[in-house]
Design a protein around this motif. Structure first.
Motif, mmCIF file in Angstrom:
data_model
loop_
_atom_site.group_PDB
_atom_site.id
_atom_site.type_symbol
_atom_site.label_atom_id
_atom_site.label_comp_id
_atom_site.label_asym_id
_atom_site.label_seq_id
_atom_site.Cartn_x
_atom_site.Cartn_y
_atom_site.Cartn_z
ATOM 1 N N LEU A 436 0.477 -1.043 -0.107
ATOM 2 C CA LEU A 436 0.325 -0.186 -0.075
ATOM 3 C C LEU A 436 1.016 1.093 0.014
ATOM 4 O O LEU A 436 0.412 2.877 0.139
ATOM 5 C CB LEU A 436 -1.143 -0.006 1.277
ATOM 6 C CG LEU A 436 -2.331 -1.126 1.095
ATOM 7 C CD1 LEU A 436 -3.068 -1.465 2.329
ATOM 8 C CD2 LEU A 436 -2.894 -1.304 0.638
ATOM 9 N N GLN A 441 1.892 2.070 -5.274
ATOM 10 C CA GLN A 441 0.484 3.101 -5.530
ATOM 11 C C GLN A 441 0.690 3.550 -7.594
ATOM 12 O O GLN A 441 -0.140 3.780 -7.881
ATOM 13 C CB GLN A 441 0.042 2.897 -5.027
ATOM 14 C CG GLN A 441 -0.540 1.767 -3.757
ATOM 15 C CD GLN A 441 -2.222 1.704 -3.359
ATOM 16 O OE1 GLN A 441 -2.695 2.532 -3.770
ATOM 17 N NE2 GLN A 441 -1.976 2.677 -1.805
ATOM 18 N N ASP A 444 0.727 2.759 -10.748
ATOM 19 C CA ASP A 444 -0.835 1.399 -10.791
ATOM 20 C C ASP A 444 -2.149 2.188 -11.478
ATOM 21 O O ASP A 444 -2.605 2.352 -10.248
ATOM 22 C CB ASP A 444 -0.885 0.376 -9.549
ATOM 23 C CG ASP A 444 -1.234 -0.573 -10.068
ATOM 24 O OD1 ASP A 444 -2.283 -1.100 -11.192
ATOM 25 O OD2 ASP A 444 -2.205 -1.511 -8.798
ATOM 26 N N SER A 447 -4.567 1.260 -9.038
ATOM 27 C CA SER A 447 -5.088 1.880 -7.567
ATOM 28 C C SER A 447 -5.646 3.116 -6.650
ATOM 29 O O SER A 447 -5.890 3.739 -7.668
ATOM 30 C CB SER A 447 -2.776 2.011 -7.151
ATOM 31 O OG SER A 447 -3.092 3.571 -7.853
ATOM 32 N N THR A 448 -6.051 2.539 -5.656
ATOM 33 C CA THR A 448 -6.592 3.526 -5.126
ATOM 34 C C THR A 448 -5.757 5.195 -5.062
ATOM 35 O O THR A 448 -6.753 5.948 -5.418
ATOM 36 C CB THR A 448 -6.447 3.432 -3.549
ATOM 37 O OG1 THR A 448 -6.930 2.303 -2.911
ATOM 38 C CG2 THR A 448 -7.472 4.251 -2.537
#
Length: 536
Positions: A436, A441, A444, A447-448
């Protein structure tokens, strides 16, 4: 993710910057550590400002960094006009503000007017001066030979009164190390005006006011007759009632502060942390001659429910409309369980957290984002030996440490780039956070973090141009099919928003998908939100 431009913001008349801002809350101990001691600091924040600029927020709110014994991690202030060495120096604060402005970010600092530290010079003078002295009149001291002066309870558990050696009792609605100030003494109000000016002169853009509904207590300090559980916190509805909260005199304080800020250029602002009983009582804090905004905790407290969210939207907009105010929306902060966990945790909790965030960001007004939520962080079950929240020591309840764990930046093991050290920071990070980190991320697209960046970028294209009117849509859409009672649907300007709180997918109405919180095709899956634009 592609950003779609919906409007031309340059055609909009001037509006105060805070009316449609997204503000990122920084908890200094847990954001970034520059010196390797395992605790975040102001130079650490400064080093990460480009990250926040690229995230797409407009402002940062920094929790207290003043001189403090750290009994409540900075909310026990010993000197409001200096920086605690734990976090750096006044020069570091000046550099942070200057650098933030250079990258286009406003800076909001936390102000704690309800109480001081017991190490503040005023309280030490009060203890030395004794009963009946002018020094004691700055706080709430009372004689009571037969026990505490009334039945009030501390927000952190236990009695709200502590007895000193000469027999008098002092009031502390929070920890014993946080004595409440006596706002009926003019000296107190004058001191805080000086504090405001000190930081305004250093360039800060606004203040988040801690416990803004406190300050004044009902004359005579009568017993609290509100039904409560021993473990009730300020976050729970009963703690917004009682003779110690939301007294009418607080509004004169904020009228005076409003006049102070009005003498500075740059649309300086005040935002209230006011846990009030109704949207209407919240709106009283944002009348035109008082504060700029108040946190809308109704959104945060609402369970996962289309009807619940719709009621909050209607109640909030109706209430702020009465005073021509600006609404706010928030889902997490340093005092509450992270919303990914609150919504169920795991994949479901994260899906719901993203969907609720996307819905919130489409609404008029300001949104507040808590550090780490853009990474999909959940609440951490901190082991008892590492808990430091004063409420843990007073009640035995886990407290707030689980949402305050230092955030992960890079690497495969703690401290995940939080600082230059090699060990765990002040609260240990879970090993599972390796997946995380910002580093894991940022490249990506699924990702979030990428979702937050896309949502904030797309929001920017319509936030100031879409108007403040929200039209809640009937379950039957213009295309003739039904969305169902578990779907929240509303339109704001060129954007239609759907949030599926149910257990079955629903057919999407016509429109261009601008952004979604999860995969969508012709249907909107459960626990998913979508922004639709007009068909081209």
């Amino acid at each position: 993710m592609e950003t779609v431009s919906l409007n031309d913001p340059t055609t909009v008349p001037h509006q105060e910057w805070w009316r449609h801002a997204v503000t990122y809350q920084i908890y200094p101990r847990s954001f970034a550590d520059a010196n390797g001691d395992g605790i975040g600091d102001l130079p650490g924040i400064t080093s990460r400002l480009p990250y926040l600029r690229d995230l797409g927020v407009d402002a940062v709110w920094i929790s207290p960094f003043y001189t403090s014994p750290q009994k409540d991690h900075g909310y026990d202030v010993a000197d409001y006009c200096d920086v605690d060495p734990l976090f750096g120096t006044l020069a570091d604060a000046d550099t942070l503000v200057e650098r933030a402005h250079e990258v286009g970010l406003k800076v909001i600092v936390d102000l704690v007017p309800n109480h001081t530290s017991d190490q503040h010079a005023w309280f030490q003078a009060a203890l030395a001066a004794g009963p009946g002295s002018p020094e004691r009149e700055r706080y709430v001291f009372r004689d009571s030979p037969d026990g505490p002066p009334n039945n009030w309870r501390s927000v952190f558990g236990g009695p709200a009164w502590t007895q000193v050696d000469d027999g008098q009792w002092y009031l502390h609605l929070f920890d014993t190390a946080q004595p409440d100030l006596n706002w009926r003494n003019p000296e107190v109000g004058d001191m805080f005006v000086d504090v405001l000016r000190f930081w305004l002169d250093r360039g800060v853009d606004g203040f988040r006011v801690d416990v803004a509904h406190g300050l004044f207590k009902e004359e005579g300090l009568p017993d609290d007759l509100t039904p409560r559980k021993p473990t009730d916190s300020m976050v729970e509805a009963p703690a917004t009632h009682g003779p110690m909260w939301d007294q009418p005199e607080v509004h004169e304080v904020y009228r005076r502060w409003h006049d102070v800020l009005a003498k500075y250029n740059g649309d300086r602002m005040l935002v209230a942390e006011a846990w009030t009983a109704t949207p209407e009582s919240m709106a009283r804090y944002i009348r035109q001659d008082e504060m700029s905004q108040a946190f809308n905790f109704a959104w945060l407290l609402t369970p996962w429910s289309a009807r619940g969210f719709a009621d909050v939207i209607t109640g909030t907009l109706d209430a702020v409309g009465l005073v021509d105010g600006s609404p706010t929306w928030v889902l997490s902060n340093h005092d509450v369980e992270r919303h990914a966990t609150r919504y169920g945790g795991g994949a479901v909790g994260l899906a719901r957290a993203k969907a609720a965030t996307l819905t919130m960001l489409a609404l008029p007004g300001s949104a507040y984002v808590y550090q780490g939520e853009e990474l999909g962080l959940e609440q951490v079950d901190v082991a008892p030996e590492f808990r430091q929240d004063p409420s843990w020591f007073r009640t035995g309840e886990p407290g707030r440490d689980g949402c305050r764990v230092p955030i992960p930046w890079s690497g495969e093991a703690p401290p995940f780039g939080f600082g230059p050290g090699t060990g765990q920071p002040w609260i240990p990070q879970p090993a599972a956070w390796a997946a995380l980190t910002v580093e894991a991320q940022e490249d990506d697209p699924d990702s979030t973090l990428s979702f937050y960046r896309a949502a904030l970028a797309t929001r920017r294209t319509f936030a100031t141009t879409a108007g403040d009117d929200v039209e809640l849509l009937d379950p039957s859409t213009g295309s003739g099919h039904r969305l169902g009672a578990d779907v929240l649907a509303f339109r704001r300007g060129p954007v239609t928003v759907l949030l599926n709180c149910g257990t079955e997918p629903v057919e999407l109405p016509d429109g261009e998908v601008l952004l979604a919180s999860g995969p969508v095709d012709r249907t909107l899956p459960p626990d998913t939100a979508v922004w639709l634009g007009q068909e081209r």
